[in-house]
Design a protein around this motif. Structure first.
Motif, mmCIF file in Angstrom:
data_model
loop_
_atom_site.group_PDB
_atom_site.id
_atom_site.type_symbol
_atom_site.label_atom_id
_atom_site.label_comp_id
_atom_site.label_asym_id
_atom_site.label_seq_id
_atom_site.Cartn_x
_atom_site.Cartn_y
_atom_site.Cartn_z
ATOM 1 N N SER A 76 0.850 -1.184 0.000
ATOM 2 C CA SER A 76 0.000 0.000 0.000
ATOM 3 C C SER A 76 0.889 1.238 0.000
ATOM 4 O O SER A 76 1.559 1.529 0.980
ATOM 5 N N ASP A 77 0.912 1.944 -1.123
ATOM 6 C CA ASP A 77 1.673 3.185 -1.240
ATOM 7 C C ASP A 77 0.744 4.327 -0.824
ATOM 8 O O ASP A 77 -0.243 4.603 -1.513
ATOM 9 N N PRO A 78 1.006 4.993 0.285
ATOM 10 C CA PRO A 78 0.091 6.026 0.791
ATOM 11 C C PRO A 78 -0.245 7.120 -0.220
ATOM 12 O O PRO A 78 -1.394 7.529 -0.325
ATOM 13 N N LYS A 79 0.744 7.577 -0.992
ATOM 14 C CA LYS A 79 0.471 8.637 -1.982
ATOM 15 C C LYS A 79 -0.469 8.139 -3.076
ATOM 16 O O LYS A 79 -1.438 8.798 -3.434
ATOM 17 N N GLU A 80 -0.144 6.964 -3.594
ATOM 18 C CA GLU A 80 -0.959 6.400 -4.668
ATOM 19 C C GLU A 80 -2.363 6.072 -4.163
ATOM 20 O O GLU A 80 -3.359 6.338 -4.833
ATOM 21 N N THR A 81 -2.440 5.507 -2.975
ATOM 22 C CA THR A 81 -3.722 5.145 -2.383
ATOM 23 C C THR A 81 -4.590 6.380 -2.173
ATOM 24 O O THR A 81 -5.790 6.360 -2.466
ATOM 25 N N LYS A 82 -3.977 7.458 -1.695
ATOM 26 C CA LYS A 82 -4.735 8.690 -1.463
ATOM 27 C C LYS A 82 -5.313 9.227 -2.772
ATOM 28 O O LYS A 82 -6.481 9.635 -2.825
ATOM 29 N N ALA A 83 -4.539 9.188 -3.846
ATOM 30 C CA ALA A 83 -5.011 9.670 -5.151
ATOM 31 C C ALA A 83 -6.138 8.787 -5.678
ATOM 32 O O ALA A 83 -7.150 9.288 -6.189
ATOM 33 N N LEU A 84 -5.984 7.474 -5.559
ATOM 34 C CA LEU A 84 -7.027 6.549 -6.027
ATOM 35 C C LEU A 84 -8.304 6.691 -5.205
ATOM 36 O O LEU A 84 -9.416 6.646 -5.761
ATOM 37 N N ASP A 85 -8.155 6.866 -3.897
ATOM 38 C CA ASP A 85 -9.324 7.054 -3.036
ATOM 39 C C ASP A 85 -10.079 8.317 -3.436
ATOM 40 O O ASP A 85 -11.317 8.305 -3.537
ATOM 41 N N ALA A 86 -9.341 9.397 -3.670
ATOM 42 C CA ALA A 86 -9.976 10.665 -4.052
ATOM 43 C C ALA A 86 -10.701 10.523 -5.387
ATOM 44 O O ALA A 86 -11.828 11.018 -5.554
ATOM 45 N N GLU A 87 -10.086 9.813 -6.315
ATOM 46 C CA GLU A 87 -10.706 9.589 -7.633
ATOM 47 C C GLU A 87 -11.993 8.782 -7.505
ATOM 48 O O GLU A 87 -13.013 9.098 -8.120
ATOM 49 N N GLN A 88 -11.951 7.742 -6.677
ATOM 50 C CA GLN A 88 -13.132 6.896 -6.494
ATOM 51 C C GLN A 88 -14.250 7.665 -5.792
ATOM 52 O O GLN A 88 -15.420 7.550 -6.169
ATOM 53 N N LEU A 89 -13.922 8.449 -4.798
ATOM 54 C CA LEU A 89 -14.945 9.224 -4.089
ATOM 55 C C LEU A 89 -15.565 10.281 -5.012
ATOM 56 O O LEU A 89 -16.774 10.515 -4.960
ATOM 57 N N LYS A 90 -14.757 10.880 -5.864
ATOM 58 C CA LYS A 90 -15.278 11.872 -6.820
ATOM 59 C C LYS A 90 -16.246 11.203 -7.797
ATOM 60 O O LYS A 90 -17.324 11.727 -8.073
ATOM 61 N N ALA A 91 -15.862 10.031 -8.316
ATOM 62 C CA ALA A 91 -16.746 9.299 -9.229
ATOM 63 C C ALA A 91 -18.045 8.925 -8.526
ATOM 64 O O ALA A 91 -19.136 9.037 -9.108
ATOM 65 N N GLY A 92 -17.951 8.512 -7.273
ATOM 66 C CA GLY A 92 -19.153 8.173 -6.510
ATOM 67 C C GLY A 92 -20.074 9.369 -6.358
ATOM 68 O O GLY A 92 -21.295 9.241 -6.503
ATOM 69 N N GLN A 93 -19.513 10.539 -6.079
ATOM 70 C CA GLN A 93 -20.322 11.758 -5.955
ATOM 71 C C GLN A 93 -21.017 12.089 -7.280
ATOM 72 O O GLN A 93 -22.167 12.534 -7.294
ATOM 73 N N GLU A 94 -20.328 11.868 -8.390
ATOM 74 C CA GLU A 94 -20.929 12.132 -9.702
ATOM 75 C C GLU A 94 -22.093 11.185 -9.977
ATOM 76 O O GLU A 94 -23.131 11.599 -10.501
ATOM 77 N N TYR A 95 -21.935 9.919 -9.624
ATOM 78 C CA TYR A 95 -23.035 8.967 -9.800
ATOM 79 C C TYR A 95 -24.209 9.333 -8.901
ATOM 80 O O TYR A 95 -25.370 9.288 -9.331
#
Length: 173
Positions: A81-100
């Motif tokens: 688990s790379d914290p930087k990469e994980t944080k970016a992926l989490d933010a991307e997934q949460l943004k997509a969820g908000q759009e849906y």
């Protein structure tokens, strides 16, 4: 004379001289109907009407997004688990969820405006029903809860049904 007779016999059995080529068959005026692709099945317990199903999708997705907050500490313990990469992926997934969620909300509001009768109570029940799919995960141990979160996919028909509901509601309004 024998040769002439054989020659005449061979000519009689030969294919006749080719005549004019037959005309090609006319192509059909209309293409044959193509069977639509089979739709993804409804999730167990989800309503089958468009409005109710979009409500269910809203509840299921918002519940999944809430579950993220609960499982995040366990996700951070995963190896590689790379914290930087994980944080970016989490933010991307949460943004997509908000759009849906915005799409589902817009579709449900359009349907409510187009309906001659109040249907928002039924929509609220469908949202609750969708959110309730996470009740067992919330009661499970942390690892099971995390894997429940990770293994869930938003049904693809949520998006297409919401778009269809919105368009049909706009036409009906």
């Amino acid at each position: 004379m024998l040769i002439a007779s054989l020659f005449a016999l061979a000519l009689a059995q030969a294919d006749p001289a080719p005549g004019p080529a037959p005309e090609p068959a006319m192509p059909p005026l209309k293409a044959p109907p193509v069977a639509p692709a089979p739709e993804e099945p409804f999730p167990i317990g989800a309503p089958h009407d468009d409005y109710g199903f979009v409500g269910w999708c809203y509840g299921a997705l918002s519940g999944h997004m809430e579950l993220f907050k609960v499982v995040k500490p366990e996700l951070d313990k995963l190896p590689d688990s790379d914290p930087k990469e994980t944080k970016a992926l989490d933010a991307e997934q949460l943004k997509a969820g908000q759009e849906y969620l915005a799409l589902y909300k817009r579709a449900m509001e359009a349907a409510e405006k187009a309906s001659p009768q109040p249907i928002n109570v039924r929509g609220g029940a469908a949202i609750k029903l969708g959110g309730n799919i996470w009740a067992p995960a919330l009661q499970a141990d942390p690892k099971t809860r995390m894997w429940s979160y990770l293994s869930w996919d938003l049904p693809g028909r949520c998006e297409t049904t919401a778009e269809k509901l919105f368009e049909e509601s706009q036409l009906a309004a």
